[in-house]
Design a protein around this motif. Structure first.
Motif, PDB file in Angstrom:
ATOM      1  N   SER A 218     -16.291 -18.224  -7.892  1.00  0.00           N
ATOM      2  CA  SER A 218     -16.333 -18.299  -9.845  1.00  0.00           C
ATOM      3  C   SER A 218     -16.232 -17.307 -10.481  1.00  0.00           C
ATOM      4  O   SER A 218     -15.908 -16.518 -11.238  1.00  0.00           O
ATOM      5  N   GLY A 219     -15.908 -15.714  -9.259  1.00  0.00           N
ATOM      6  CA  GLY A 219     -15.943 -14.222 -10.251  1.00  0.00           C
ATOM      7  C   GLY A 219     -14.780 -14.304 -10.517  1.00  0.00           C
ATOM      8  O   GLY A 219     -13.110 -14.887 -10.547  1.00  0.00           O
ATOM      9  N   ILE A 220     -14.332 -12.565 -12.099  1.00  0.00           N
ATOM     10  CA  ILE A 220     -13.627 -12.131 -11.820  1.00  0.00           C
ATOM     11  C   ILE A 220     -12.321 -11.969 -10.833  1.00  0.00           C
ATOM     12  O   ILE A 220     -10.758 -12.041 -10.824  1.00  0.00           O
ATOM     13  N   LYS A 221     -12.783 -10.746 -10.217  1.00  0.00           N
ATOM     14  CA  LYS A 221     -11.758  -9.856  -8.744  1.00  0.00           C
ATOM     15  C   LYS A 221     -11.744 -10.902  -8.661  1.00  0.00           C
ATOM     16  O   LYS A 221     -12.629 -11.826  -7.664  1.00  0.00           O
ATOM     17  N   THR A 222     -10.998 -11.478  -7.646  1.00  0.00           N
ATOM     18  CA  THR A 222     -10.331 -12.352  -6.176  1.00  0.00           C
ATOM     19  C   THR A 222      -9.322 -11.575  -5.168  1.00  0.00           C
ATOM     20  O   THR A 222      -9.966 -11.543  -4.265  1.00  0.00           O
ATOM     21  N   VAL A 223      -9.215 -10.152  -5.605  1.00  0.00           N
ATOM     22  CA  VAL A 223      -8.512  -9.211  -4.637  1.00  0.00           C
ATOM     23  C   VAL A 223      -8.781  -8.067  -4.903  1.00  0.00           C
ATOM     24  O   VAL A 223      -9.242  -7.511  -5.512  1.00  0.00           O
ATOM     25  N   GLU A 224      -9.872  -6.954  -3.849  1.00  0.00           N
ATOM     26  CA  GLU A 224     -10.254  -6.393  -3.995  1.00  0.00           C
ATOM     27  C   GLU A 224      -9.229  -5.312  -2.639  1.00  0.00           C
ATOM     28  O   GLU A 224      -9.508  -5.148  -1.412  1.00  0.00           O
ATOM     29  N   ILE A 225      -8.442  -4.231  -3.178  1.00  0.00           N
ATOM     30  CA  ILE A 225      -7.785  -3.397  -1.460  1.00  0.00           C
ATOM     31  C   ILE A 225      -8.596  -1.899  -2.209  1.00  0.00           C
ATOM     32  O   ILE A 225      -8.471  -1.100  -3.399  1.00  0.00           O
ATOM     33  N   ARG A 226      -8.692  -1.206  -1.069  1.00  0.00           N
ATOM     34  CA  ARG A 226      -9.980   0.052  -1.054  1.00  0.00           C
ATOM     35  C   ARG A 226      -8.960   0.622  -0.016  1.00  0.00           C
ATOM     36  O   ARG A 226      -8.546   0.542   1.049  1.00  0.00           O
ATOM     37  N   HIS A 227      -8.478   2.600  -0.016  1.00  0.00           N
ATOM     38  CA  HIS A 227      -8.063   3.356   0.734  1.00  0.00           C
ATOM     39  C   HIS A 227      -6.900   2.119   1.503  1.00  0.00           C
ATOM     40  O   HIS A 227      -6.879   2.926   2.638  1.00  0.00           O
ATOM     41  N   LEU A 228      -5.759   1.783   1.181  1.00  0.00           N
ATOM     42  CA  LEU A 228      -5.261   1.093   1.687  1.00  0.00           C
ATOM     43  C   LEU A 228      -3.540   2.289   2.242  1.00  0.00           C
ATOM     44  O   LEU A 228      -3.244   3.082   1.026  1.00  0.00           O
ATOM     45  N   SER A 229      -3.336   2.251   3.455  1.00  0.00           N
ATOM     46  CA  SER A 229      -2.450   3.289   3.890  1.00  0.00           C
ATOM     47  C   SER A 229      -1.719   2.474   4.886  1.00  0.00           C
ATOM     48  O   SER A 229      -2.105   2.042   5.837  1.00  0.00           O
TER      49      SER A 229
ATOM     50  N   LYS B 188       6.616   7.831   7.930  1.00  0.00           N
ATOM     51  CA  LYS B 188       7.086   7.742   6.820  1.00  0.00           C
ATOM     52  C   LYS B 188       5.868   7.048   6.544  1.00  0.00           C
ATOM     53  O   LYS B 188       5.769   6.113   6.460  1.00  0.00           O
ATOM     54  N   LYS B 189       4.738   7.999   5.737  1.00  0.00           N
ATOM     55  CA  LYS B 189       3.837   7.270   4.967  1.00  0.00           C
ATOM     56  C   LYS B 189       4.282   6.654   3.819  1.00  0.00           C
ATOM     57  O   LYS B 189       4.460   6.908   2.259  1.00  0.00           O
ATOM     58  N   ILE B 190       4.086   5.373   3.841  1.00  0.00           N
ATOM     59  CA  ILE B 190       4.876   4.359   2.512  1.00  0.00           C
ATOM     60  C   ILE B 190       3.741   4.173   1.422  1.00  0.00           C
ATOM     61  O   ILE B 190       4.277   4.198   0.487  1.00  0.00           O
ATOM     62  N   LEU B 191       2.487   3.590   1.517  1.00  0.00           N
ATOM     63  CA  LEU B 191       1.732   3.661   0.951  1.00  0.00           C
ATOM     64  C   LEU B 191       0.795   4.799   1.117  1.00  0.00           C
ATOM     65  O   LEU B 191      -0.031   4.862   2.404  1.00  0.00           O
ATOM     66  N   ASP B 192      -0.018   4.836   0.224  1.00  0.00           N
ATOM     67  CA  ASP B 192      -0.994   6.344   0.343  1.00  0.00           C
ATOM     68  C   ASP B 192      -2.829   5.991  -0.294  1.00  0.00           C
ATOM     69  O   ASP B 192      -1.921   6.739  -1.739  1.00  0.00           O
TER      70      ASP B 192
ATOM     71  N   ALA C 263      -1.971  -2.526   8.728  1.00  0.00           N
ATOM     72  CA  ALA C 263      -2.405  -1.010   7.382  1.00  0.00           C
ATOM     73  C   ALA C 263      -3.594  -0.738   7.373  1.00  0.00           C
ATOM     74  O   ALA C 263      -5.021  -1.714   8.461  1.00  0.00           O
ATOM     75  N   LYS C 264      -4.237   0.364   7.377  1.00  0.00           N
ATOM     76  CA  LYS C 264      -5.438   1.065   7.087  1.00  0.00           C
ATOM     77  C   LYS C 264      -5.898   0.547   5.752  1.00  0.00           C
ATOM     78  O   LYS C 264      -5.043   0.961   4.565  1.00  0.00           O
ATOM     79  N   GLY C 265      -7.101   0.201   6.235  1.00  0.00           N
ATOM     80  CA  GLY C 265      -7.851  -0.332   4.618  1.00  0.00           C
ATOM     81  C   GLY C 265      -8.637  -0.833   4.603  1.00  0.00           C
ATOM     82  O   GLY C 265      -8.622  -1.740   5.636  1.00  0.00           O
TER      83      GLY C 265
END
Length: 279
Positions: free
Chosen positions: A22-33, A39-43, A78-80
């Motif tokens: 029932s929370g408001i946050k449904t997706v949490e992404i931390r330190h995604l690389s 080539k680093k696409i996401l940093d 992915a890392k994260g």
């Protein structure tokens, strides 16, 4: 096709997993690389997505918009850290993940000579309902995506835009039993559509968000994003350049810094949202 599905649907009765959240946050992404080749696409990206919110990812070609969606679903390494509805994504059984997370890719390589309706029925694999109920769900989603008249057409004969809408109906069918715990990821859902279906597709996404879904779409059209999004996340060179409501992201200085093109911004004469005009 329905008879084919019936045996698969009956197997799913042994795995009727569901989640209570029932929370408001449904997706949490931390330190995604994400690194592809050299080539680093996401940093080192941090991003939180919320229930009942329509988020649009914008940014130049190659800046990581589609990569972000693929990393979120596990399609790319992915890392994260990733959590969905408060649980680590890696702890989710595949059957449960499919029930609550639907992905519309940019394109599909499906080449079997199915009818369009049969493609949409594939979304019913894993749902616990009768064939009669599934037929009602499929019909409802065909109507919502304006593909009812294509139901008995051979899928390979459809245009790109028609295929896109058929697959959207399939994904909506897949999510039929997700309740409010629904995440819909749309990767360039309007790329092959005419102006009418661009707007009806995004209006449908807007309705789903209003009903409690977490909706994320990759778009290239800044004005469509402005009209339909609750929130815009602007990516640039693998990082988040801006993350806010459309009126605060679609500023000339931000757009020019990201896209290297001068623009003017005016208010829509009827609805008031920002309209981007290239100079």
């Amino acid at each position: 096709m329905l008879s084919l599905l019936s045996s698969k649907l009956s197997l799913s009765n042994t795995a009727q997993e569901s989640i209570e959240y029932s929370g408001i946050k449904t997706v949490e992404i931390r330190h995604l690389s994400v690194i592809l080749g050299d080539k680093k696409i996401l940093d080192d990206i941090d991003l939180t997505l919320n229930r009942g919110e329509f988020t649009v990812l914008l940014g130049p070609n190659g800046t990581g918009k589609s990569t972000l969606l693929k990393a979120l679903t596990g399609e790319l390494n992915a890392k994260g850290e990733f959590s969905l509805f408060g649980q680590n994504r890696d702890s989710w059984p595949a059957s449960l993940l499919a029930k609550h997370v639907g992905v519309l890719p940019q394109s599909s390589s499906l080449s079997f000579n199915f009818m369009a309706k049969e493609v949409i029925e594939l979304g019913g694999i894993g749902l616990t309902m009768s064939n009669h109920q599934l037929n009602g769900v499929v019909t409802k989603n065909m109507r919502a995506t304006d593909v009812e008249h294509l139901g008995f057409r051979s899928y390979p004969t459809l245009s790109g835009g028609e295929k896109q809408r058929v697959h959207l109906a399939r994904v909506l069918t897949q999510l039929e039993q997700s309740g409010k715990n629904k995440i819909l990821l749309l990767d360039e859902p309007t790329s092959a559509l005419d102006i009418h279906h661009q707007h009806t597709t995004l209006a449908l996404a807007r309705i789903l968000a209003n009903q409690g879904a977490t909706v994320v779409a990759v778009l290239h059209d800044l004005n469509l994003a402005s009209q339909y999004a609750d929130r815009i996340v602007m990516l640039n060179q693998g990082k988040i350049e801006a993350d806010d409501i459309p009126a605060k992201v679609l500023k000339p200085e931000i757009i020019e810094a990201v896209y290297h093109h001068k623009v003017d911004i005016i208010a829509h004469p009827t609805y008031g949202h920002p309209v981007v005009i290239a100079c």
